[in-house]
Motif scaffolding. Structure first.
Motif, PDB file in Angstrom:
ATOM      1  N   UNK A  41       0.875  -1.164   0.133  1.00  0.00           N
ATOM      2  CA  UNK A  41      -0.029  -0.083  -0.075  1.00  0.00           C
ATOM      3  C   UNK A  41       0.851   1.174   0.096  1.00  0.00           C
ATOM      4  N   UNK A  42       1.981   1.209   0.775  1.00  0.00           N
ATOM      5  CA  UNK A  42       2.930   2.432   0.790  1.00  0.00           C
ATOM      6  C   UNK A  42       3.470   2.595  -0.575  1.00  0.00           C
ATOM      7  N   UNK A  43       4.100   1.411  -1.103  1.00  0.00           N
ATOM      8  CA  UNK A  43       4.649   1.640  -2.552  1.00  0.00           C
ATOM      9  C   UNK A  43       3.723   2.131  -3.654  1.00  0.00           C
ATOM     10  N   UNK A  44       2.465   1.835  -3.382  1.00  0.00           N
ATOM     11  CA  UNK A  44       1.413   2.007  -4.326  1.00  0.00           C
ATOM     12  C   UNK A  44       1.129   3.537  -4.121  1.00  0.00           C
ATOM     13  N   UNK A  45       1.266   4.202  -2.891  1.00  0.00           N
ATOM     14  CA  UNK A  45       0.947   5.269  -2.614  1.00  0.00           C
ATOM     15  C   UNK A  45       1.864   6.409  -3.096  1.00  0.00           C
ATOM     16  N   UNK A  46       3.283   5.777  -2.847  1.00  0.00           N
ATOM     17  CA  UNK A  46       4.439   6.659  -3.035  1.00  0.00           C
ATOM     18  C   UNK A  46       4.391   7.581  -4.392  1.00  0.00           C
TER      19      UNK A  46
ATOM     20  N   UNK B 260      -3.735  12.313   9.592  1.00  0.00           N
ATOM     21  CA  UNK B 260      -4.173  10.840   9.703  1.00  0.00           C
ATOM     22  C   UNK B 260      -3.968  10.234   8.129  1.00  0.00           C
ATOM     23  N   UNK B 261      -3.125  10.864   7.307  1.00  0.00           N
ATOM     24  CA  UNK B 261      -2.797  10.310   6.106  1.00  0.00           C
ATOM     25  C   UNK B 261      -1.769   9.102   6.319  1.00  0.00           C
ATOM     26  N   UNK B 262      -1.964   8.436   7.004  1.00  0.00           N
ATOM     27  CA  UNK B 262      -0.834   7.378   7.381  1.00  0.00           C
ATOM     28  C   UNK B 262      -0.005   6.626   6.342  1.00  0.00           C
ATOM     29  N   UNK B 263      -0.660   6.249   5.377  1.00  0.00           N
ATOM     30  CA  UNK B 263       0.406   5.662   4.193  1.00  0.00           C
ATOM     31  C   UNK B 263       1.021   6.805   3.689  1.00  0.00           C
ATOM     32  N   UNK B 264       0.754   7.933   3.551  1.00  0.00           N
ATOM     33  CA  UNK B 264       1.267   9.108   2.945  1.00  0.00           C
ATOM     34  C   UNK B 264       2.549   9.355   3.715  1.00  0.00           C
TER      35      UNK B 264
END
Length: 269
Positions: A50-55, A225-229
Protein backbone atom coordinates in the motif's frame (compact mmCIF):
# COMPACT_ATOMS: atom_id res chain seq x y z
CA UNK A 1 48.75 -7.73 -21.15
CA UNK A 2 47.53 -10.67 -19.09
CA UNK A 3 48.38 -8.86 -15.84
CA UNK A 4 46.41 -5.80 -16.95
CA UNK A 5 43.42 -7.99 -17.79
CA UNK A 6 43.69 -9.76 -14.42
CA UNK A 7 43.84 -6.44 -12.59
CA UNK A 8 40.79 -5.23 -14.52
CA UNK A 9 38.87 -8.41 -13.64
CA UNK A 10 39.71 -7.90 -9.99
CA UNK A 11 38.46 -4.32 -10.13
CA UNK A 12 35.18 -5.39 -11.75
CA UNK A 13 34.70 -8.14 -9.17
CA UNK A 14 35.42 -5.72 -6.33
CA UNK A 15 32.91 -3.20 -7.68
CA UNK A 16 30.31 -5.94 -8.20
CA UNK A 17 30.82 -7.14 -4.65
CA UNK A 18 30.43 -3.60 -3.28
CA UNK A 19 27.21 -3.05 -5.24
CA UNK A 20 25.79 -6.37 -4.03
CA UNK A 21 26.63 -5.50 -0.42
CA UNK A 22 25.13 -2.02 -0.81
CA UNK A 23 21.88 -3.24 -2.40
CA UNK A 24 21.56 -6.66 -0.79
CA UNK A 25 20.79 -5.69 2.81
CA UNK A 26 18.18 -3.02 1.92
CA UNK A 27 16.51 -5.56 -0.40
CA UNK A 28 16.41 -8.15 2.38
CA UNK A 29 14.97 -5.62 4.85
CA UNK A 30 12.30 -4.54 2.38
CA UNK A 31 11.42 -8.20 1.80
CA UNK A 32 11.04 -8.77 5.54
CA UNK A 33 8.92 -5.61 5.84
CA UNK A 34 6.71 -6.79 2.98
CA UNK A 35 6.22 -10.22 4.57
CA UNK A 36 5.62 -8.88 8.08
CA UNK A 37 3.07 -6.25 7.01
CA UNK A 38 1.33 -8.11 4.18
CA UNK A 39 -1.67 -9.22 6.22
CA UNK A 40 -1.81 -6.11 8.43
CA UNK A 41 -5.19 -4.47 9.02
CA UNK A 42 -3.81 -1.94 11.50
CA UNK A 43 -4.43 1.56 10.07
CA UNK A 44 -1.18 2.78 11.61
CA UNK A 45 0.84 -0.12 10.16
CA UNK A 46 -0.29 -0.42 6.53
CA UNK A 47 1.11 -3.12 4.23
CA UNK A 48 4.25 -2.19 2.35
CA UNK A 49 2.47 -2.76 -0.96
CA UNK A 50 0.00 0.00 0.00
CA UNK A 51 2.85 2.38 0.85
CA UNK A 52 4.63 1.64 -2.43
CA UNK A 53 1.40 2.12 -4.38
CA UNK A 54 0.84 5.47 -2.64
CA UNK A 55 4.43 6.69 -3.11
CA UNK A 56 4.21 7.91 -6.76
CA UNK A 57 1.02 9.86 -6.16
CA UNK A 58 2.47 11.63 -3.10
CA UNK A 59 5.99 12.46 -4.22
CA UNK A 60 5.21 14.03 -7.56
CA UNK A 61 7.51 16.38 -9.43
CA UNK A 62 5.86 19.40 -7.81
CA UNK A 63 6.32 18.06 -4.28
CA UNK A 64 9.92 17.08 -5.03
CA UNK A 65 10.61 20.69 -6.04
CA UNK A 66 8.73 22.23 -3.11
CA UNK A 67 9.85 19.89 -0.31
CA UNK A 68 12.72 17.56 -1.23
CA UNK A 69 14.96 20.09 -3.00
CA UNK A 70 14.80 22.66 -0.12
CA UNK A 71 15.59 19.91 2.39
CA UNK A 72 18.61 18.70 0.41
CA UNK A 73 19.88 22.26 -0.07
CA UNK A 74 19.64 22.97 3.67
CA UNK A 75 21.40 19.71 4.44
CA UNK A 76 24.16 20.51 1.95
CA UNK A 77 24.64 24.05 3.31
CA UNK A 78 24.78 22.95 6.94
CA UNK A 79 27.01 19.99 6.15
CA UNK A 80 29.51 22.06 4.15
CA UNK A 81 29.56 24.75 6.85
CA UNK A 82 30.19 22.14 9.53
CA UNK A 83 32.90 20.48 7.43
CA UNK A 84 34.79 23.72 6.87
CA UNK A 85 34.49 24.82 10.50
CA UNK A 86 35.33 21.38 11.87
CA UNK A 87 38.42 20.86 9.71
CA UNK A 88 39.66 24.44 10.24
CA UNK A 89 39.20 24.53 14.01
CA UNK A 90 40.27 20.90 14.42
CA UNK A 91 43.52 21.54 12.58
CA UNK A 92 44.26 24.57 14.76
CA UNK A 93 43.40 22.81 18.01
CA UNK A 94 45.17 19.59 17.10
CA UNK A 95 48.40 21.25 16.05
CA UNK A 96 48.71 23.61 19.04
CA UNK A 97 49.07 22.00 22.45
CA UNK A 98 48.28 25.21 24.33
CA UNK A 99 45.12 25.84 22.30
CA UNK A 100 44.05 22.23 22.82
CA UNK A 101 44.51 22.44 26.60
CA UNK A 102 42.51 25.68 26.69
CA UNK A 103 39.65 24.51 24.47
CA UNK A 104 39.25 20.89 25.56
CA UNK A 105 36.96 21.51 28.61
CA UNK A 106 34.72 23.81 26.58
CA UNK A 107 34.55 21.34 23.69
CA UNK A 108 33.62 18.48 26.00
CA UNK A 109 30.84 20.58 27.53
CA UNK A 110 29.40 21.71 24.20
CA UNK A 111 29.66 18.24 22.66
CA UNK A 112 27.52 16.82 25.47
CA UNK A 113 24.62 19.16 24.63
CA UNK A 114 22.19 17.40 22.23
CA UNK A 115 21.72 19.58 19.12
CA UNK A 116 17.88 19.21 19.10
CA UNK A 117 17.80 20.94 22.50
CA UNK A 118 19.40 23.99 20.90
CA UNK A 119 16.62 24.41 18.32
CA UNK A 120 14.49 26.80 20.48
CA UNK A 121 17.61 28.80 21.39
CA UNK A 122 18.76 29.04 17.78
CA UNK A 123 15.25 30.14 16.76
CA UNK A 124 15.60 33.14 19.10
CA UNK A 125 18.71 34.36 17.29
CA UNK A 126 18.29 33.06 13.73
CA UNK A 127 14.52 33.29 13.33
CA UNK A 128 12.41 30.55 11.77
CA UNK A 129 13.71 30.63 8.20
CA UNK A 130 16.28 28.58 6.38
CA UNK A 131 19.11 30.13 8.40
CA UNK A 132 17.84 28.48 11.57
CA UNK A 133 17.65 25.08 9.93
CA UNK A 134 21.13 25.38 8.43
CA UNK A 135 22.59 26.45 11.79
CA UNK A 136 20.89 23.51 13.54
CA UNK A 137 22.34 21.05 11.01
CA UNK A 138 25.80 22.63 11.23
CA UNK A 139 25.75 22.70 15.05
CA UNK A 140 25.29 18.94 15.18
CA UNK A 141 27.48 17.94 12.25
CA UNK A 142 30.51 19.95 13.34
CA UNK A 143 31.42 17.80 16.36
CA UNK A 144 32.38 14.49 14.72
CA UNK A 145 34.35 16.41 12.09
CA UNK A 146 36.07 18.61 14.66
CA UNK A 147 36.99 15.83 17.10
CA UNK A 148 38.18 13.44 14.40
CA UNK A 149 40.27 16.19 12.84
CA UNK A 150 41.88 16.97 16.20
CA UNK A 151 42.78 13.32 16.72
CA UNK A 152 44.01 12.95 13.15
CA UNK A 153 46.27 15.99 13.40
CA UNK A 154 47.61 14.86 16.77
CA UNK A 155 48.45 11.44 15.30
CA UNK A 156 50.69 12.80 12.51
CA UNK A 157 54.04 10.99 12.63
CA UNK A 158 56.50 13.05 14.66
CA UNK A 159 59.42 11.81 12.53
CA UNK A 160 57.73 13.18 9.41
CA UNK A 161 57.10 16.48 11.19
CA UNK A 162 60.75 16.70 12.18
CA UNK A 163 61.81 15.84 8.64
CA UNK A 164 59.60 18.59 7.23
CA UNK A 165 61.01 21.02 9.78
CA UNK A 166 64.59 20.09 8.89
CA UNK A 167 63.85 20.81 5.23
CA UNK A 168 62.30 24.15 6.24
CA UNK A 169 58.84 23.07 5.09
CA UNK A 170 56.44 24.98 7.26
CA UNK A 171 53.22 26.90 7.32
CA UNK A 172 50.85 26.25 4.45
CA UNK A 173 53.22 23.81 2.72
CA UNK A 174 53.47 21.50 5.73
CA UNK A 175 49.74 21.76 6.32
CA UNK A 176 48.88 20.96 2.71
CA UNK A 177 51.41 18.23 1.97
CA UNK A 178 51.79 16.51 5.35
CA UNK A 179 49.30 17.33 8.09
CA UNK A 180 46.00 17.22 6.18
CA UNK A 181 46.89 14.16 4.04
CA UNK A 182 48.01 12.27 7.16
CA UNK A 183 44.85 13.23 9.04
CA UNK A 184 42.49 12.74 6.06
CA UNK A 185 41.37 9.17 6.95
CA UNK A 186 40.07 10.35 10.33
CA UNK A 187 38.66 13.55 8.83
CA UNK A 188 36.68 11.48 6.31
CA UNK A 189 35.49 9.21 9.13
CA UNK A 190 34.16 12.30 10.93
CA UNK A 191 32.47 13.52 7.75
CA UNK A 192 30.81 10.11 7.35
CA UNK A 193 29.42 10.27 10.88
CA UNK A 194 28.29 13.86 10.35
CA UNK A 195 26.26 12.90 7.27
CA UNK A 196 23.87 10.67 9.20
CA UNK A 197 23.59 13.27 11.98
CA UNK A 198 22.84 15.93 9.37
CA UNK A 199 19.92 13.96 7.93
CA UNK A 200 18.40 13.54 11.40
CA UNK A 201 18.80 17.23 12.23
CA UNK A 202 17.42 18.21 8.82
CA UNK A 203 14.17 16.44 9.67
CA UNK A 204 14.04 17.73 13.26
CA UNK A 205 14.66 21.34 12.23
CA UNK A 206 11.86 21.14 9.65
CA UNK A 207 9.41 20.00 12.32
CA UNK A 208 9.78 23.41 14.02
CA UNK A 209 8.13 26.44 12.42
CA UNK A 210 8.57 25.34 8.81
CA UNK A 211 6.33 25.58 5.77
CA UNK A 212 8.13 23.07 3.52
CA UNK A 213 10.64 20.23 3.63
CA UNK A 214 10.43 16.48 4.11
CA UNK A 215 10.16 16.70 7.91
CA UNK A 216 7.38 19.29 7.68
CA UNK A 217 5.46 17.19 5.17
CA UNK A 218 5.73 14.00 7.24
CA UNK A 219 4.34 15.82 10.29
CA UNK A 220 1.49 17.26 8.21
CA UNK A 221 0.57 13.79 6.99
CA UNK A 222 0.64 12.49 10.56
CA UNK A 223 -1.58 15.31 11.85
CA UNK A 224 -4.12 14.75 9.08
CA UNK A 225 -4.06 10.95 9.67
CA UNK A 226 -2.81 10.27 6.13
CA UNK A 227 -0.86 7.31 7.47
CA UNK A 228 0.23 5.67 4.16
CA UNK A 229 1.37 9.09 2.95
CA UNK A 230 3.34 9.55 6.19
CA UNK A 231 5.05 6.21 5.65
CA UNK A 232 6.02 7.23 2.13
CA UNK A 233 7.88 10.19 3.65
CA UNK A 234 9.74 7.88 6.01
CA UNK A 235 10.57 5.61 3.09
CA UNK A 236 11.82 8.62 1.12
CA UNK A 237 14.09 9.63 4.00
CA UNK A 238 15.55 6.13 4.10
CA UNK A 239 16.10 6.21 0.33
CA UNK A 240 17.75 9.64 0.57
CA UNK A 241 20.06 8.45 3.34
CA UNK A 242 20.97 5.35 1.33
CA UNK A 243 21.78 7.34 -1.83
CA UNK A 244 23.86 9.87 0.10
CA UNK A 245 25.73 7.04 1.83
CA UNK A 246 26.53 5.35 -1.48
CA UNK A 247 27.65 8.65 -3.02
CA UNK A 248 29.86 9.36 -0.01
CA UNK A 249 31.35 5.87 -0.21
CA UNK A 250 32.39 6.32 -3.82
CA UNK A 251 33.76 9.82 -3.11
CA UNK A 252 35.71 8.43 -0.17
CA UNK A 253 37.22 5.66 -2.31
CA UNK A 254 38.34 8.28 -4.80
CA UNK A 255 39.75 10.78 -2.30
CA UNK A 256 41.43 8.13 -0.13
CA UNK A 257 42.48 5.82 -2.95
CA UNK A 258 46.11 6.08 -1.84
CA UNK A 259 45.17 5.09 1.72
CA UNK A 260 43.09 2.07 0.74
CA UNK A 261 45.78 0.99 -1.73
CA UNK A 262 48.41 1.24 1.02
CA UNK A 263 46.30 -0.85 3.39
CA UNK A 264 45.68 -3.47 0.68
CA UNK A 265 49.39 -3.73 -0.12
CA UNK A 266 50.18 -4.02 3.59
CA UNK A 267 47.73 -6.89 4.00
CA UNK A 268 49.17 -8.70 0.96
CA UNK A 269 52.71 -8.37 2.29
Amino acid sequence: MASVRTRGDRTVKALTRQVLFAVGLPAVLLGLWWAASDASTDPFWPPLRTILRTFPSVWTGERLRSDVVPSVLRLAAGYVLAGLAGVGLGTLIGSRRGVRAFCEPVLEFLRAVPPPVLVPVIMLFAGIGDTMKIVVIASGCVWPVLLNTVEGVRAVDSVMLETARSYHIGGVGRLRHLVLPSASPQIVAGLRQALSIGIILMVISEMFAANNGIGFTVVQFQRSFAIPDMWTGILLLGLLGFLLSVAFHFAERRVLGWYHGLRASTRRS
